[in-house]
Design a protein around this motif. Structure first.
Motif, PDB file in Angstrom:
ATOM      1  N   LYS A   1      -6.532  -2.498   3.386  1.00 50.25           N
ATOM      2  CA  LYS A   1      -5.281  -2.185   4.066  1.00 50.25           C
ATOM      3  C   LYS A   1      -4.933  -0.712   3.875  1.00 50.25           C
ATOM      4  O   LYS A   1      -4.520  -0.028   4.825  1.00 50.25           O
ATOM      5  N   CYS A   2      -5.105  -0.223   2.677  1.00 50.61           N
ATOM      6  CA  CYS A   2      -4.850   1.189   2.403  1.00 50.61           C
ATOM      7  C   CYS A   2      -5.816   2.080   3.175  1.00 50.61           C
ATOM      8  O   CYS A   2      -5.444   3.173   3.618  1.00 50.61           O
ATOM      9  N   CYS A   3      -7.060   1.623   3.338  1.00 53.39           N
ATOM     10  CA  CYS A   3      -8.044   2.400   4.101  1.00 53.39           C
ATOM     11  C   CYS A   3      -7.571   2.613   5.531  1.00 53.39           C
ATOM     12  O   CYS A   3      -7.750   3.697   6.092  1.00 53.39           O
TER      13      CYS A   3
ATOM     14  N   SER B   1       1.899   3.928   1.289  1.00 53.84           N
ATOM     15  CA  SER B   1       1.840   4.814   2.448  1.00 53.84           C
ATOM     16  C   SER B   1       3.229   5.311   2.774  1.00 53.84           C
ATOM     17  O   SER B   1       4.224   4.693   2.404  1.00 53.84           O
TER      18      SER B   1
ATOM     19  N   SER C   1      -7.991   6.266  -0.498  1.00 54.02           N
ATOM     20  CA  SER C   1      -7.818   4.927  -1.070  1.00 54.02           C
ATOM     21  C   SER C   1      -8.669   4.731  -2.311  1.00 54.02           C
ATOM     22  O   SER C   1      -8.364   3.879  -3.158  1.00 54.02           O
TER      23      SER C   1
ATOM     24  N   LEU D   1      -4.501   5.170   4.943  1.00 52.50           N
ATOM     25  CA  LEU D   1      -4.741   6.446   4.268  1.00 52.50           C
ATOM     26  C   LEU D   1      -6.146   6.988   4.444  1.00 52.50           C
ATOM     27  O   LEU D   1      -6.394   8.157   4.154  1.00 52.50           O
TER      28      LEU D   1
ATOM     29  N   CYS E   1       0.847  -1.184   0.000  1.00 55.12           N
ATOM     30  CA  CYS E   1       0.000   0.000   0.000  1.00 55.12           C
ATOM     31  C   CYS E   1       0.881   1.231   0.000  1.00 55.12           C
ATOM     32  O   CYS E   1       1.821   1.321   0.793  1.00 55.12           O
TER      33      CYS E   1
END
Length: 504
Positions: free
Chosen positions: A436-438, A275, A446, A441, A273
């Motif tokens: 996972k990105c949520c 980040s 996302s 981020l 992801c």
């Protein structure tokens, strides 16, 4: 009574003495229309659930769902309970009609009804609306109304008109149309029945307004209460965090294992992801944020037969299972759309109405997954989707699918029922990556760069992502200090101290 579906944020009440505060949808706003097998462990966990659920279940649910609202229970008309309720209601209103038509009129039921209406109107007022409170008390003075009834002078139509005027002032704008329709009813019994029904909706609006107003306090109460009760049990049973420790240990190990790829599928997803914490990735150990995020993702794949579920998440297990089921449905839905688009062409799938219709059909047919084997249900899905594509191509004057293409489409759609199906595997990986990105981020960021195959379910992903964030955030706030201590033993001190879980 009908369901209360609206739940829009409310405006500030304003000056109570200058007029009633009118709710935008659900509360006062403005007047103007503008385990282990160890018995002691099992007992401790059971005690945890029983002790905490009785007080914190509702408050934690409200805290995790900012759109939470209460709804009036609607009984199916065909159900026994629904028929009994309807019969009793009809009997009451028929009896009221008989009393009002009698000579002389009998106002006993009408007085009881007016008394309840008065109580509802008063309950809709804010504490500072003293002028309106006095006005209602005077206009619906039950002692005076009782005297008028005894003398046969109770003016029910006049009182109904006053009540309607007050409802116009106090109701949410979303209820204006319902109140206005009541003004056209001339039959006094029908009017009172309508008034009572709309007042029920207004009362539920006020409940939801109160819930929204108290949400921060309820959330904080839930956090403190759950943590305190868990600590009490932990003091008695120091090993109560054993499963939680294993859960986080597994998450840390998983981060060093790359996700499998599916080379046969186009645009295979990245396994990372984008980040800030991961941008400088390399041989360095994962951060606490990454470990905890991976741990929450693993919960969506938890084997129901595995009894070693993290102790800190036992109360959220049912909600996690709901999210897991929703994730599975979205995986199948997106996979169906990806396969269908490869046979339909850009013109057909460039039509939002067609895509929406195909989604509705697929979602409806997927309900059969609950009662039929997925392989059988997918046969129905594949046949229905194939027919819809064929008919839509025909309606748009495009070349229909050949018999070979139709057979291939149906076959590929049926294969989605297999979890090892390549398209399904890729979509599943991408949705997990999105979640996972949520966590890192947020949902909106996302959604900005969704990988192929997920853009068609963007709205559904946003809903799933927000639910997942709300649940994980609440859990982190409750058990953050415990997670921080565990992660310090899994990650080198310098890295572990970089971020405390409780502040995520």
């Amino acid at each position: 009574m009908t369901d209360v579906e609206e739940n829009v944020p409310l405006k500030d009440p304003g000056d109570a003495e200058s007029g009633p505060c009118k709710p935008e949808t659900s509360g006062p706003t403005r007047e103007d229309k503008s385990s282990s097998k160890d018995p002691s462990y099992v007992l401790s966990v059971t005690g945890l659930i029983d002790t905490v659920n009785d007080v914190s279940k509702l408050s934690s649910k409200i805290g995790m769902n900012h759109d939470f609202h209460m709804e009036e229970k609607v009984l199916p008309p065909s159900s026994l309970e629904g028929r009994v309720k309807e019969t009793m209601h009809n009997a009451f209103w028929d009896h009221l009609k008989e009393q009002l038509l009698a000579t002389p009129p009998d106002f006993s039921c009408a007085l009881e009804l007016l008394k309840e209406i008065k109580e509802i109107l008063l309950s809709l007022l804010l504490p500072r609306q003293n002028r309106l409170r006095s006005e209602i008390e005077e206009a619906l003075d039950m002692d005076l109304l009782k005297q008028e009834a005894e003398n046969g002078a109770l003016n029910v139509p006049h009182l109904s008109k006053y009540i309607l005027n007050m409802m116009t002032l106090l109701c949410a704008p979303v209820r204006d149309e319902a109140v206005q329709k009541l003004e056209n009813i001339t039959d006094p019994v029908r009017l009172l029945r309508g008034i009572f029904q709309v007042l029920g909706l207004m009362k539920m609006d006020m409940v939801n307004y109160t819930i929204q107003s108290l949400q921060p306090q309820l959330q904080e109460h839930s956090i403190q209460y759950e943590r305190a009760k868990f600590q009490e049990l932990l003091n008695k049973q120091p090993s109560l965090l054993a499963h939680t420790t294993r859960w986080l240990t597994r998450a840390a190990a998983d981060l060093s294992t790359p996700l499998p790829s599916c080379p046969d599928a186009p645009d295979a997803p990245s396994t990372t992801c984008p980040s800030p914490s991961e941008a400088a990735s390399g041989p360095e150990p994962p951060s606490p944020t990454m470990v905890l995020s991976q741990g929450f993702l693993n919960l969506l794949l938890w084997d129901p037969e595995d009894e070693a579920f993290p102790e800190t998440l036992l109360m959220d297990r049912a909600w996690l299972q709901e999210l897991e089921a929703q994730l599975c449905q979205l995986t199948v839905l997106a996979s169906v759309l990806v396969v269908a688009s490869s046979f339909s062409g850009s013109i057909l799938f460039g039509s939002p109405p067609f895509v929406d219709k195909l989604k509705r059909i697929t979602k409806a047919l997927m309900e059969e997954f609950k009662s039929r084997p997925e392989e059988e249900a997918m046969l129905t899905v594949s046949e229905q989707v194939s027919q819809e594509i064929h008919q839509s191509l025909k309606n748009m004057g495009l070349a229909a699918l050949s018999s070979d293409n139709t057979a291939s489409l149906i076959g590929q759609l049926q294969n989605i029922a297999k979890k090892e199906n390549c398209v399904r595997s890729v979509i599943d990986q991408r949705i997990h990556l999105f979640l996972k990105c949520c966590l890192v981020l947020g949902v909106q960021r996302s959604l900005l760069d969704l990988p192929g195959g997920l853009t068609l379910i963007e709205a559904e992903l946003a809903e799933l992502g927000q639910k997942f964030i709300n649940l994980t955030h609440h859990n982190q706030q409750v058990f953050g200090p415990y997670y921080t201590e565990i992660l310090k033993t899994l990650i080198p001190p310098a890295q572990a101290l970089e971020t405390e879980v409780g502040s995520l």
